[in-house]
Design a protein around this motif. Structure first.
Motif, mmCIF file in Angstrom:
data_model
loop_
_atom_site.group_PDB
_atom_site.id
_atom_site.type_symbol
_atom_site.label_atom_id
_atom_site.label_comp_id
_atom_site.label_asym_id
_atom_site.label_seq_id
_atom_site.Cartn_x
_atom_site.Cartn_y
_atom_site.Cartn_z
ATOM 1 N N LEU A 292 30.497 -19.981 30.905
ATOM 2 C CA LEU A 292 29.310 -19.323 30.352
ATOM 3 C C LEU A 292 28.752 -18.285 31.324
ATOM 4 O O LEU A 292 28.258 -17.225 30.910
ATOM 5 N N ALA B 162 28.771 -19.761 20.552
ATOM 6 C CA ALA B 162 28.962 -19.033 21.806
ATOM 7 C C ALA B 162 30.221 -18.176 21.766
ATOM 8 O O ALA B 162 30.220 -17.013 22.206
ATOM 9 N N ALA C 12 23.816 -20.593 25.467
ATOM 10 C CA ALA C 12 24.427 -21.003 26.736
ATOM 11 C C ALA C 12 23.486 -21.906 27.527
ATOM 12 O O ALA C 12 23.925 -22.882 28.154
ATOM 13 N N VAL D 177 24.145 -20.558 34.853
ATOM 14 C CA VAL D 177 24.560 -19.632 33.799
ATOM 15 C C VAL D 177 23.979 -18.244 34.078
ATOM 16 O O VAL D 177 24.673 -17.228 33.999
#
Length: 414
Positions: free
Chosen positions: A19, A82, A123, A143
């Motif tokens: 991510l 995602a 995320a 992230v």
């Protein structure tokens, strides 16, 4: 630590890293175009202000796409959402490479911006779900670390590539990283079935919560102070601090290093106390921006404050993201995505107000004063939000781990 626990921790780390690579791609495309603005306008035969509209088109895409795509994707498993968002991001960037003229470039940049906020939102939800409740903010900060590292590595390299091979090749570089992200997310992020009650209406329920709006207002106003300074850092360093223009890449790199440090520190602070960290960071922002307005005239002071401005700005993102997760039970994807729409609004607000005081003849140090005032206003909003928490049960915000209204996900990882 048992072997099963160690394996679970390793899988979580790989998922968060995947991510973060997506965050790196997003940060690179968002900021590298600014360094290639002159090459772009020369090639397209347009004015510099018209070239600025290309940057604005991306930001508009972020603001529009964050709530719309997060709501539309409410019924999808987070992993699927995602992957889809990063695929759309990749297509948008590669389309910019092939855009035949200025008008098409505006469209493709708007398209590229659409998945930005929604990707970071989902995320953050994924990262928080993979770790213990006491490490949620730290996982979220990892992230976001991809976005910070982009300012240190991705943006300078993409700018160099665009200068050497042509400004459009920056989009190819970002597109390749986007494809890599799609593959990594598909491989490393565990599958979790969507919440059985997930729906667009459920996600939109976040918009009925005053604490969600207050958190977004903290981001828009408080973070606006940070952008009031950053938007004009180059002319300030050359005209006020007296640095040669050739040193600007190093100065901006120092700012990026500050972002990395601040992002990591913000996650650790938020895991200890979310609202306490927001109060402290905003107060620190007021002090640092006020000091910037005074010390930026000295080279040593300017360098120190550039690092601190980068650090304190990035430090605010993890606790704000965590606050939105806590304030929106059952609608976390939308609320989390809106944080990035708010930050883009902060960018526009800070740059606008900073430009106004410069235009009024107050000098390049005045945006820092504006920034300190905005941060102070953001602190006031945060304190009011905390007061509402303590006041009564009307809309008290508790960490997700302490609530009983969450339906645990029993689906197996695939």
């Amino acid at each position: 630590m048992s072997s099963s626990t160690a394996l679970a921790a390793r899988r979580a780390s790989l998922a968060v890293f995947a991510l973060a690579v997506g965050g790196f791609a997003i940060g690179t495309t968002e900021f590298a175009i600014m360094g290639l603005l002159q090459e772009m306008v020369n090639d397209l035969g347009i004015s510099v202000p018209a070239g600025g509209h290309v940057i604005s088109a991306y930001a508009l895409g972020v603001v529009v796409g964050a709530p719309v795509l997060a709501a539309l994707g409410a019924r999808l498993p987070h992993k699927t959402l995602a992957v889809g968002l990063m695929a759309l991001f990749t297509v948008g960037n590669l389309s910019s490479f092939f855009a035949p003229d200025y008008n098409w470039l505006l469209v493709t940049r708007f398209l590229s911006g659409l998945p930005h906020g929604a990707f970071f939102g989902v995320a953050a939800v994924i990262a928080a779900s993979l770790v213990a409740p006491t490490r949620r903010a730290r996982a979220i900060s990892m992230v976001m670390l991809g976005l910070s590292i982009a300012n240190v590595v991705g943006v300078p390299f993409a700018t160099w590539l665009g200068q050497q091979a042509g400004w459009r090749w920056m989009f190819v570089m970002v597109g390749v990283i986007g494809l890599l992200t799609v593959a990594m997310v598909a491989r490393f992020v565990p599958f979790q079935a969507a919440h059985p009650e997930a729906s667009i209406r459920r996600e939109l329920s976040a918009l009925r919560r005053i604490q969600v709006w207050l958190a977004l207002l903290v981001g828009t106003v408080g973070f606006g102070g940070f952008f009031a300074v950053y938007a004009y850092i180059s002319p300030t360093m050359t005209n006020v601090s007296g640095f040669d223009a050739s040193l600007l890449p190093l100065i901006v790199g120092l700012y990026g290093v500050g972002q990395v440090v601040g992002n990591i520190a913000g996650g650790r602070l938020a895991d200890r106390n979310v609202m306490g960290s927001i109060y402290g960071i905003l107060f620190g922002t007021v002090v640092i921006l006020a000091a910037y307005a005074w010390l930026v005239q000295y080279k040593a002071g300017a360098l120190a404050l550039v690092f601190l401005v980068g650090a304190i700005g990035s430090m605010l993102v993890p606790p704000l993201q965590t606050r939105l997760l806590d304030a929106s039970p059952g609608a976390q994807s939308l609320a989390s995505s809106l944080n990035h729409a708010a930050l883009n609004m902060a960018n526009a607000l800070g740059a606008l107000l900073g430009g106004l005081v410069i235009a009024w003849g107050w000098g390049y140090r005045s945006p820092a004063v504006v920034g300190a005032v905005l941060a102070l206003l953001g602190l006031g909003v945060a304190l009011f939000s905390g007061w509402l928490d303590r006041r009564g049960p009307t809309e008290s915000v508790r960490p997700a781990a302490e609530r009983t209204d969450q339906v645990p996900d029993k689906s197996p990882a695939r």
